[in-house]
Design a protein around this motif. Structure first.
Motif, PDB file in Angstrom:
ATOM      1  N   TYR A  16      30.816   1.926   0.271  1.00 44.94           N
ATOM      2  CA  TYR A  16      31.999   1.676   1.091  1.00 44.94           C
ATOM      3  C   TYR A  16      31.866   0.312   1.755  1.00 44.94           C
ATOM      4  O   TYR A  16      30.802  -0.014   2.280  1.00 44.94           O
ATOM      5  CB  TYR A  16      32.136   2.729   2.199  1.00 44.94           C
ATOM      6  N   SER A  17      32.948  -0.469   1.741  1.00 50.50           N
ATOM      7  CA  SER A  17      32.966  -1.683   2.557  1.00 50.50           C
ATOM      8  C   SER A  17      33.426  -1.253   3.945  1.00 50.50           C
ATOM      9  O   SER A  17      34.233  -0.329   4.088  1.00 50.50           O
ATOM     10  CB  SER A  17      33.892  -2.749   1.967  1.00 50.50           C
ATOM     11  N   VAL A  18      32.877  -1.908   4.968  1.00 53.94           N
ATOM     12  CA  VAL A  18      33.194  -1.560   6.352  1.00 53.94           C
ATOM     13  C   VAL A  18      33.884  -2.756   6.998  1.00 53.94           C
ATOM     14  O   VAL A  18      33.330  -3.858   7.035  1.00 53.94           O
ATOM     15  CB  VAL A  18      31.918  -1.189   7.136  1.00 53.94           C
ATOM     16  N   ALA A  51      29.315 -10.979  -1.233  1.00 50.86           N
ATOM     17  CA  ALA A  51      28.752 -11.610  -0.036  1.00 50.86           C
ATOM     18  C   ALA A  51      29.778 -11.638   1.086  1.00 50.86           C
ATOM     19  O   ALA A  51      30.984 -11.649   0.845  1.00 50.86           O
ATOM     20  CB  ALA A  51      28.285 -13.024  -0.369  1.00 50.86           C
ATOM     21  N   GLY A  52      29.276 -11.651   2.306  1.00 57.91           N
ATOM     22  CA  GLY A  52      30.144 -11.752   3.471  1.00 57.91           C
ATOM     23  C   GLY A  52      30.759 -10.435   3.903  1.00 57.91           C
ATOM     24  O   GLY A  52      31.784 -10.425   4.578  1.00 57.91           O
ATOM     25  N   GLU A  53      30.142  -9.325   3.522  1.00 56.62           N
ATOM     26  CA  GLU A  53      30.694  -8.023   3.875  1.00 56.62           C
ATOM     27  C   GLU A  53      29.616  -7.097   4.415  1.00 56.62           C
ATOM     28  O   GLU A  53      28.424  -7.284   4.166  1.00 56.62           O
ATOM     29  CB  GLU A  53      31.355  -7.366   2.660  1.00 56.62           C
ATOM     30  N   LEU A  55      25.607  -8.052   3.990  1.00 60.43           N
ATOM     31  CA  LEU A  55      25.279  -9.159   3.103  1.00 60.43           C
ATOM     32  C   LEU A  55      26.015 -10.398   3.587  1.00 60.43           C
ATOM     33  O   LEU A  55      27.227 -10.499   3.454  1.00 60.43           O
ATOM     34  CB  LEU A  55      25.679  -8.831   1.655  1.00 60.43           C
ATOM     35  N   LEU A  56      25.269 -11.285   4.194  1.00 58.59           N
ATOM     36  CA  LEU A  56      25.844 -12.490   4.800  1.00 58.59           C
ATOM     37  C   LEU A  56      26.048 -13.585   3.754  1.00 58.59           C
ATOM     38  O   LEU A  56      25.291 -13.671   2.775  1.00 58.59           O
ATOM     39  CB  LEU A  56      24.929 -13.006   5.901  1.00 58.59           C
ATOM     40  N   LYS A  57      27.051 -14.437   3.975  1.00 59.81           N
ATOM     41  CA  LYS A  57      27.266 -15.599   3.116  1.00 59.81           C
ATOM     42  C   LYS A  57      26.376 -16.730   3.600  1.00 59.81           C
ATOM     43  O   LYS A  57      26.118 -16.875   4.792  1.00 59.81           O
ATOM     44  CB  LYS A  57      28.715 -16.086   3.203  1.00 59.81           C
TER      45      LYS A  57
END
Length: 133
Positions: free
Chosen positions: A73-75, A106-108, A129-131
């Protein structure tokens, strides 16, 4: 006092028979199950929009199922979950450890929930997961 001891015994036995399951996120996993960089924050490579992260589930005893499903799941920033993908994996019931890779955007922020073949929730955990900027 007898009731208290009986309740403790039942709780201990129930915990032993079902076992505790845990979820880890790894940069890679060795064939013996060693999880590299077990963390809840990762940074994507500078030139990549996705990163391969391994989802590893462990049991104190046995996983006790013929398959597991990792529901991803993306939050959102408000905490709302949206199912992105489900990774199904066939396993042996006597395994204590299993893992599967997935390419995350990335970025999520993500929440992963692991279910057994009977659709019973085994464990869940979040990571980000950071960009690379």
């Amino acid at each position: 006092m007898k009731l208290f001891i009986t309740i403790l015994f039942i709780m201990a036995f129930t915990g032993y028979s079902n076992g505790q399951h845990s979820l880890a996120f790894c940069a890679s996993v060795e064939s013996n199950g060693y999880c590299y960089f077990n963390n809840t924050k990762f940074i994507a490579a500078r030139d990549s929009a996705t990163t391969r992260i391994f989802m590893q589930v462990k049991s104190d005893n046995l996983l006790g199922t013929s398959s597991i499903t990792y529901k991803i799941y993306s939050v959102s920033k408000t905490g709302e979950e949206k199912m992105v993908y489900a990774v199904e994996q066939s396993i042996q019931p006597d395994w204590t450890l299993a893992w599967a890779p997935y390419n995350f955007n990335a970025g999520e922020k993500y929440n992963v929930k692991v279910y057994d073949a009977s659709n019973r929730l085994l464990c869940a955990k979040s990571f980000e997961l950071l960009k690379w900027f």
